[in-house]
Structure formats: structure tokens, C-alpha cells
Write an enzyme that holds these catalytic residues in place. Structure first.
Site, mmCIF file in Angstrom:
data_model
loop_
_atom_site.group_PDB
_atom_site.id
_atom_site.type_symbol
_atom_site.label_atom_id
_atom_site.label_comp_id
_atom_site.label_asym_id
_atom_site.label_seq_id
_atom_site.Cartn_x
_atom_site.Cartn_y
_atom_site.Cartn_z
ATOM 1 N N GLY A 21 -2.265 -6.613 6.001
ATOM 2 C CA GLY A 21 -3.623 -6.158 6.282
ATOM 3 C C GLY A 21 -4.296 -6.854 7.449
ATOM 4 O O GLY A 21 -4.983 -6.215 8.251
ATOM 5 N N THR A 58 0.511 0.879 6.357
ATOM 6 C CA THR A 58 0.927 0.006 5.254
ATOM 7 C C THR A 58 1.528 -1.275 5.836
ATOM 8 O O THR A 58 2.135 -1.238 6.903
ATOM 9 C CB THR A 58 1.963 0.732 4.354
ATOM 10 O OG1 THR A 58 2.418 -0.166 3.340
ATOM 11 C CG2 THR A 58 3.168 1.235 5.128
ATOM 12 N N GLY A 59 1.321 -2.395 5.162
ATOM 13 C CA GLY A 59 1.865 -3.658 5.671
ATOM 14 C C GLY A 59 0.831 -4.765 5.599
ATOM 15 O O GLY A 59 -0.085 -4.726 4.783
ATOM 16 N N ASP A 91 -6.634 -4.123 4.847
ATOM 17 C CA ASP A 91 -6.996 -3.043 5.774
ATOM 18 C C ASP A 91 -7.344 -1.723 5.094
ATOM 19 O O ASP A 91 -7.970 -0.849 5.697
ATOM 20 C CB ASP A 91 -5.802 -2.773 6.703
ATOM 21 C CG ASP A 91 -4.568 -2.385 5.886
ATOM 22 O OD1 ASP A 91 -4.042 -3.255 5.156
ATOM 23 O OD2 ASP A 91 -4.159 -1.211 5.943
ATOM 24 N N THR A 137 0.782 -1.230 0.000
ATOM 25 C CA THR A 137 0.000 0.000 0.000
ATOM 26 C C THR A 137 0.820 1.289 0.000
ATOM 27 O O THR A 137 1.791 1.397 0.741
ATOM 28 C CB THR A 137 -0.841 -0.019 1.296
ATOM 29 O OG1 THR A 137 -1.468 -1.279 1.375
ATOM 30 C CG2 THR A 137 -1.860 1.088 1.343
ATOM 31 N N ARG A 178 -9.713 -11.860 -1.089
ATOM 32 C CA ARG A 178 -9.230 -11.426 0.231
ATOM 33 C C ARG A 178 -9.235 -9.878 0.316
ATOM 34 O O ARG A 178 -8.842 -9.200 -0.618
ATOM 35 C CB ARG A 178 -7.813 -11.978 0.439
ATOM 36 C CG ARG A 178 -7.123 -11.478 1.712
ATOM 37 C CD ARG A 178 -6.106 -10.434 1.368
ATOM 38 N NE ARG A 178 -5.316 -10.004 2.510
ATOM 39 C CZ ARG A 178 -4.644 -8.860 2.540
ATOM 40 N NH1 ARG A 178 -4.643 -8.069 1.501
ATOM 41 N NH2 ARG A 178 -3.968 -8.523 3.607
ATOM 42 N N VAL A 179 -9.712 -9.354 1.437
ATOM 43 C CA VAL A 179 -9.748 -7.904 1.635
ATOM 44 C C VAL A 179 -8.804 -7.547 2.783
ATOM 45 O O VAL A 179 -8.848 -8.174 3.844
ATOM 46 C CB VAL A 179 -11.184 -7.438 1.971
ATOM 47 C CG1 VAL A 179 -11.212 -5.957 2.328
ATOM 48 C CG2 VAL A 179 -12.120 -7.721 0.798
HETATM 49 N N1 GLY Z 1 -2.004 -3.340 3.434
HETATM 50 C C1 GLY Z 1 -2.620 -3.859 2.295
HETATM 51 C C2 GLY Z 1 -3.188 -5.187 2.451
HETATM 52 O O1 GLY Z 1 -2.835 -5.946 3.336
HETATM 53 O O2 GLY Z 1 -4.049 -5.523 1.671
#
Ligand code: GLY
Length: 308
Positions: free
Chosen positions: A227, A224-225, A206, A175, A203-204
Site C-alpha cells: 500500500g 494490489t500489493g 491504498d 487485496t 495503518r491504512v
Molecule cells: N494493498 C493493501 C494494503 O497495502 O493495505
């Protein structure tokens, strides 16, 4: 901030812009990081100019994301990471801190610029959309609708397909985002992502949620990282709450950082407060970012020479 230092804090009297290029860059070598930093600086200069012209922070934040989405070195928009079925599914969100208003797009397949949509969604009744609403609204508004596949990402996906652990928890790249404190002290946070790469289809993470992106009159935070870890720790909303309840930005970030270390988390964040405090914090090895004020560069990520 050098690669060794995992937390960096400062204070500015007026305008603050922080832009980051993701906790796991596509090319995690010195050349890749330098290329990312050069692009971030170029975008930051344009962002600062627009803010000085008086363009609202939330609009400028979406401009910033659009520039990052256009550049295939970043995991957002064109050139986003692919899920394990070979399809890119993009998420993005915008939080206008002054209005405490969140808008987002989740798992959009054919939107090169989810950031344009999140700006429009601020003014609509349904403020977080997934498919088919994302593409329907994009067509209604005559926004570009096309695939975000690039040859580089497709080749990378094919290479990963050969590995025995398919579908894996492979961490491709991550991200991008920005936080802004404008000349009137108004705060905004915005993020855009192609996910972590090779994840289970649908898959969703954060980014389309308040764990990845949160802003109020008190603070703005973009994360970022990984999710799942960010969601489990409600990172952005938690840091904002800590600041709202009286902690300084540094105290709030450091407490969250210590908790993240204990849990062996893999994420990082950028933050600004209404008092002009700013911070960049990470448990990951890398996080290309730049901090600008109205006069120019204040701080940036400097990779150690041994990254190759
Ligand atoms: N930080 C983005 C994700 O894990 O989708």
C-alpha cells in the site's frame, strides 16, 4: 499469462470482467493458486451473468467483492489478515467510472462485507467512512456486524508474533479486486482488503484511496500489493490519467511498470479502457486473476509447475 510473463494485454469488443485474488496469496503454492483460480472463475461466471441481465456494473462489482469476502482463502472480509495488535481492519472502495464517483470504507473492524457499505455510500454525502461511522451505518442499514477473525489467521498471527522483528513489515497476503466494462461500455473498479498483515495498528494502505482504485469514462484500474508504494506512486489515478491524456492502455501500463521496476516496487494491477482494451501487470511473482468476456474465459494466471 504464465508466471514468467509479467504483463498481458488484450482487446474485446464488448463486455470485459477481470477479477484478481491478490498479489501475495495466503497459500502461495501451486495448490493454493489453483484453488484461488477456481474460485475466481466461479465468481466471474456469476458476474458475467448478472451483467448480461443488465444489472449495473457498480452493483455487480460489489457482488463480486462480497463473494471474495465470503471466501476465507482471500484477504478480504472473513479471514482477513490481522494487524500487529491481532485485530483485522478492513478497507474497500468502489469507483463508478461513468459517474466518476468514489466511495470507500477505511479500517472497519466488525464488517464482514465492507463491499455492501461502499455501494450504499455512493449515494450519501459522506462517501468515505472509517470507524465509528462504518459500524454505525452498517447497523442503521441492518447489515451484518461481526468479527472477521478465523482460526487460521489467528494461528498465523501468533506464529509471526514469535519473530524478533515485531511489529514487522511482514507481507501476509493482499487485496482482491475487479474491473468491469459492461455491455454499454461503462467502467467500474472495486477493491477490498485486510491490508498486508501484521502492520502497525491503525495503518491504512491504498485500497480506500484513489491510488488503489480509480475509474472514469476512460479507464478503470484496481491495484494490489504494498500500500505505501502504491500510494507513493498514485498508481490507479496515474494510469487512468495517462489513458485519459491519450496513451493506449498498454502504453500507460507499460510506462508505469517500467517506473515500478526502477523503484523495485511490489505491486500489480488490472485495467480496462473505454476502447475495450484490457491489461494485467505485476512486478510481484504471483497474481491469480481471470479475464472473461460475455462468452466465457479469455485469459487466466497459470502458475509454473515448480511453485510448491
Ligand atoms: N494493498 C493493501 C494494503 O497495502 O493495505
Amino acid at each position: 499469462m504464465t508466471q514468467e510473463v509479467k504483463q498481458k494485454y488484450g482487446k474485446e469488443d464488448s463486455l470485459i470482467v477481470i477479477i484478481h485474488g491478490g498479489a501475495g496469496p495466503q497459500d502461495p503454492n501451486k495448490t493454493g493458486i489453483e484453488k484461488a483460480n477456481k474460485a475466481l472463475k466461479k465468481i466471474a461466471k456469476q458476474v458475467v451473468k448478472k451483467l448480461i441481465e443488465g444489472i449495473p456494473a457498480s452493483k455487480v462489482a460489489c457482488f463480486c467483492l462480497q463473494e471474495l469476502e465470503k471466501d476465507p482463502q482471500f484477504n478480504a472480509g472473513v479471514g482477513s489478515a490481522l494487524q500487529s495488535d491481532g485485530i483485522p481492519r478492513l478497507s474497500a472502495s468502489l469507483m463508478n467510472g461513468h459517474k466518476q464517483s468514489f466511495s470507500g470504507v477505511i479500517s472497519a473492524t466488525y464488517l464482514p462485507h465492507p463491499s455492501i457499505l461502499i455501494e450504499k455510500l455512493q449515494k450519501r454525502r459522506a462517501k468515505v467512512l472509517t470507524s465509528p461511522g462504518t459500524e454505525l451505518l452498517a447497523r442503521e442499514l441492518s447489515l451484518p456486524v461481526h468479527s472477521n477473525l478465523t482460526e487460521k489467521r489467528s494461528k498465523r498471527w501468533l506464529k509471526q508474533m514469535d519473530k524478533a522483528d515485531y511489529p514487522s513489515s511482514y507481507f501476509d497476503s493482499d487485496t482482491v479486486g475487479c474491473v468491469i466494462r459492461d455491455l454499454k461500455g461503462r467502467l467500474t473498479a472495486a477493491s477490498s482488503t485486510g491490508g498486508i498483515g501484521h502492520e502497525y495498528p491503525g495503518r491504512v494502505g491504498d485500497t480506500g484511496t484513489v491510488s488503489g482504485n480509480y475509474a472514469s469514462r476512460f479507464a478503470a484500474v484496481a491495484v494490489t500489493g504494498k500500500g505505501e508504494q502504491i500510494t507513493d506512486d498514485a498508481v490507479a489515478a496515474r494510469i487512468e490519467t495517462r489513458i485519459r491524456d491519450g496513451m493506449s492502455l498498454e502504453e500507460a501500463s507499460n510506462k508505469t511498470y517500467q517506473e515500478a521496476l526502477t523503484k523495485k516496487r511490489r505491486y500489480g494491477w488490472i485495467a480496462v479502457s473505454n476502447k475495450g482494451e484490457w491489461g494485467v501487470t505485476r512486478t510481484t511473482n504471483l497474481l491469480p486473476y481471470v479475464v472473461f468476456n460475455e462468452k466465457g474465459l479469455v485469459d487466466e494466471f497459470i502458475p509454473d509447475t515448480e511453485i510448491e
